[in-house]
Design an enzyme around this catalytic site. Structure first.
Site, PDB file in Angstrom:
ATOM      1  N   GLY A 114       0.830  -1.186   0.000  1.00 43.69           N
ATOM      2  CA  GLY A 114       0.000   0.000   0.000  1.00 43.69           C
ATOM      3  C   GLY A 114       0.869   1.242   0.000  1.00 43.69           C
ATOM      4  O   GLY A 114       2.050   1.197   0.358  1.00 43.69           O
ATOM      5  N   CYS A 115       0.292   2.377  -0.399  1.00 46.35           N
ATOM      6  CA  CYS A 115       1.066   3.618  -0.497  1.00 46.35           C
ATOM      7  C   CYS A 115       1.502   4.129   0.877  1.00 46.35           C
ATOM      8  O   CYS A 115       2.694   4.379   1.115  1.00 46.35           O
ATOM      9  CB  CYS A 115       0.272   4.683  -1.239  1.00 46.35           C
ATOM     10  SG  CYS A 115      -1.425   4.912  -0.650  1.00 46.35           S
ATOM     11  N   TYR A 116       0.561   4.272   1.801  1.00 50.59           N
ATOM     12  CA  TYR A 116       0.924   4.718   3.150  1.00 50.59           C
ATOM     13  C   TYR A 116       1.890   3.738   3.832  1.00 50.59           C
ATOM     14  O   TYR A 116       2.894   4.156   4.423  1.00 50.59           O
ATOM     15  CB  TYR A 116      -0.326   4.885   4.014  1.00 50.59           C
ATOM     16  CG  TYR A 116      -1.226   6.033   3.655  1.00 50.59           C
ATOM     17  CD1 TYR A 116      -0.786   7.356   3.716  1.00 50.59           C
ATOM     18  CD2 TYR A 116      -2.554   5.813   3.293  1.00 50.59           C
ATOM     19  CE1 TYR A 116      -1.638   8.413   3.410  1.00 50.59           C
ATOM     20  CE2 TYR A 116      -3.415   6.864   2.992  1.00 50.59           C
ATOM     21  CZ  TYR A 116      -2.949   8.161   3.057  1.00 50.59           C
ATOM     22  OH  TYR A 116      -3.783   9.208   2.765  1.00 50.59           O
ATOM     23  N   PRO A 117       1.611   2.420   3.791  1.00 54.77           N
ATOM     24  CA  PRO A 117       2.536   1.484   4.417  1.00 54.77           C
ATOM     25  C   PRO A 117       3.948   1.525   3.841  1.00 54.77           C
ATOM     26  O   PRO A 117       4.916   1.282   4.569  1.00 54.77           O
ATOM     27  CB  PRO A 117       1.880   0.124   4.162  1.00 54.77           C
ATOM     28  CG  PRO A 117       0.422   0.432   4.071  1.00 54.77           C
ATOM     29  CD  PRO A 117       0.373   1.744   3.347  1.00 54.77           C
ATOM     30  N   SER A 118       4.082   1.822   2.550  1.00 57.01           N
ATOM     31  CA  SER A 118       5.430   1.898   1.963  1.00 57.01           C
ATOM     32  C   SER A 118       6.272   2.947   2.678  1.00 57.01           C
ATOM     33  O   SER A 118       7.440   2.716   3.007  1.00 57.01           O
ATOM     34  CB  SER A 118       5.337   2.214   0.468  1.00 57.01           C
ATOM     35  OG  SER A 118       4.757   1.145  -0.240  1.00 57.01           O
TER      36      SER A 118
END
Length: 312
Positions: A114-118
């Protein structure tokens, strides 16, 4: 030549992936006409004739697509949330930990992050591995994304002529779909308190993780935190840890800092006197947060240069 099928290729992420791969002679594309995109027989053939399938679908549809794949040679990159903590899937963040890049190279099933988790994991995983952030630490994450991260409906809403607020907080039930992968891959006992928001720009992302130095397992300085991140990411081709000497000169960071690129930049800010640190990741929610990450994984899985087709 590697045959690629993007299931859900008409969506934002699928279009971005195709754009990055369009000029690559190493790949051919299996495509379905608009009238056949939801035809189960046509999809079944495409899924099983591809060397690599990229799923840009809602979670349930992604699981359905995986169940349709009978060809043992077909490899899959799933851009949905469905398989990001699944035991038989490899998490597609090459920079996560030592050996992750090699795992992706040989994997049959890869879950695109995911974008935030990256951003969160690029900041936090090195510190949990180093024993600096305790396993049972309750972390807080503040983040803001461009509106393209919300998909077609949100894009249409923001692109209408009516005025749009400059900042919209959401995920107020503290049950955002990205939290499980943030907790799992950061090796944390507790889910982080995640406060996401949307800004009226098409693309871009900032992820903030504040830390009290006194609450950490080891006595560390800002320089120590920076060194851990820099060492962890020293072999990365897409993540850059900005020098402390440079961060002291920065007064603000725009959400678009890495917009239009497939790189991520990490920063260590703080106030040593007050015993506080602020870790910041800047990335493009459609770049390193989605399509760029998928292309990086495609490159690894197909034996290509890891940076080919990326905008760094």
């Amino acid at each position: 030549m590697t045959a690629i099928f993007i299931d859900g290729g008409a969506g934002t992420t699928g279009l971005e992936i195709r754009e990055r791969l369009a000029s690559r002679s190493e790949f051919s594309f299996i495509t379905l006409e608009e009238s056949r995109r939801k035809d189960q027989k046509a999809r079944h053939e495409a899924l099983n004739n591809a060397d690599i399938v990229i799923l840009c679908l809602p979670d349930d549809a992604a699981c359905e697509a995986v169940a349709m794949i009978e060809n043992p040679a077909t490899r899959v990159i799933d851009a949905s949330t469905a398989h990001r903590t699944a035991q038989d899937w490899i998490y597609g963040l090459p920079e996560l930990t030592k050996g992750q890049r090699e795992r992706i190279k040989s994997a049959r099933f890869v879950a695109n992050p995911g974008c935030y988790p990256s951003g969160f994991l690029s900041l936090v995983r090195p510190l949990t591995e180093a024993g600096v952030i305790p396993h049972d630490k309750m972390l807080t994450v503040h983040a803001v994304s461009g509106f393209s991260g919300g998909g077609r409906k949100m894009i249409e809403a923001y692109q209408q002529d009516k005025p749009v607020s400059a900042f919209n907080a959401y995920g107020l039930t503290l049950n955002h779909k990205h939290i499980p992968e943030m907790k799992y891959h950061a090796d944390l006992a507790h889910s982080p308190i995640f406060a996401p928001a949307v800004a009226p720009c098409y693309r871009g992302m900032l992820v903030h993780v504040p830390l009290s130095l006194a609450d950490l397992r080891k006595k560390v300085t800002l320089a120590d935190l920076h060194q851990i991140l820099a060492t962890h990411h020293q072999d990365s081709v897409t993540i850059r840890v900005q020098a402390l000497a440079e961060t002291t000169e920065i007064k603000q960071i725009q959400i678009e800092h890495c917009a239009g690129s497939d790189r991520m930049e990490l920063f260590v800010f703080g106030n040593e006197k007050n015993g506080q640190a602020l870790l910041v990741a800047a990335l493009d929610n459609l770049g390193k947060g989605a399509a760029g990450a998928a292309v990086q994984n495609i490159n690894l899985m197909s034996g290509c240069d890891e940076t080919a087709g990326l905008r760094l």
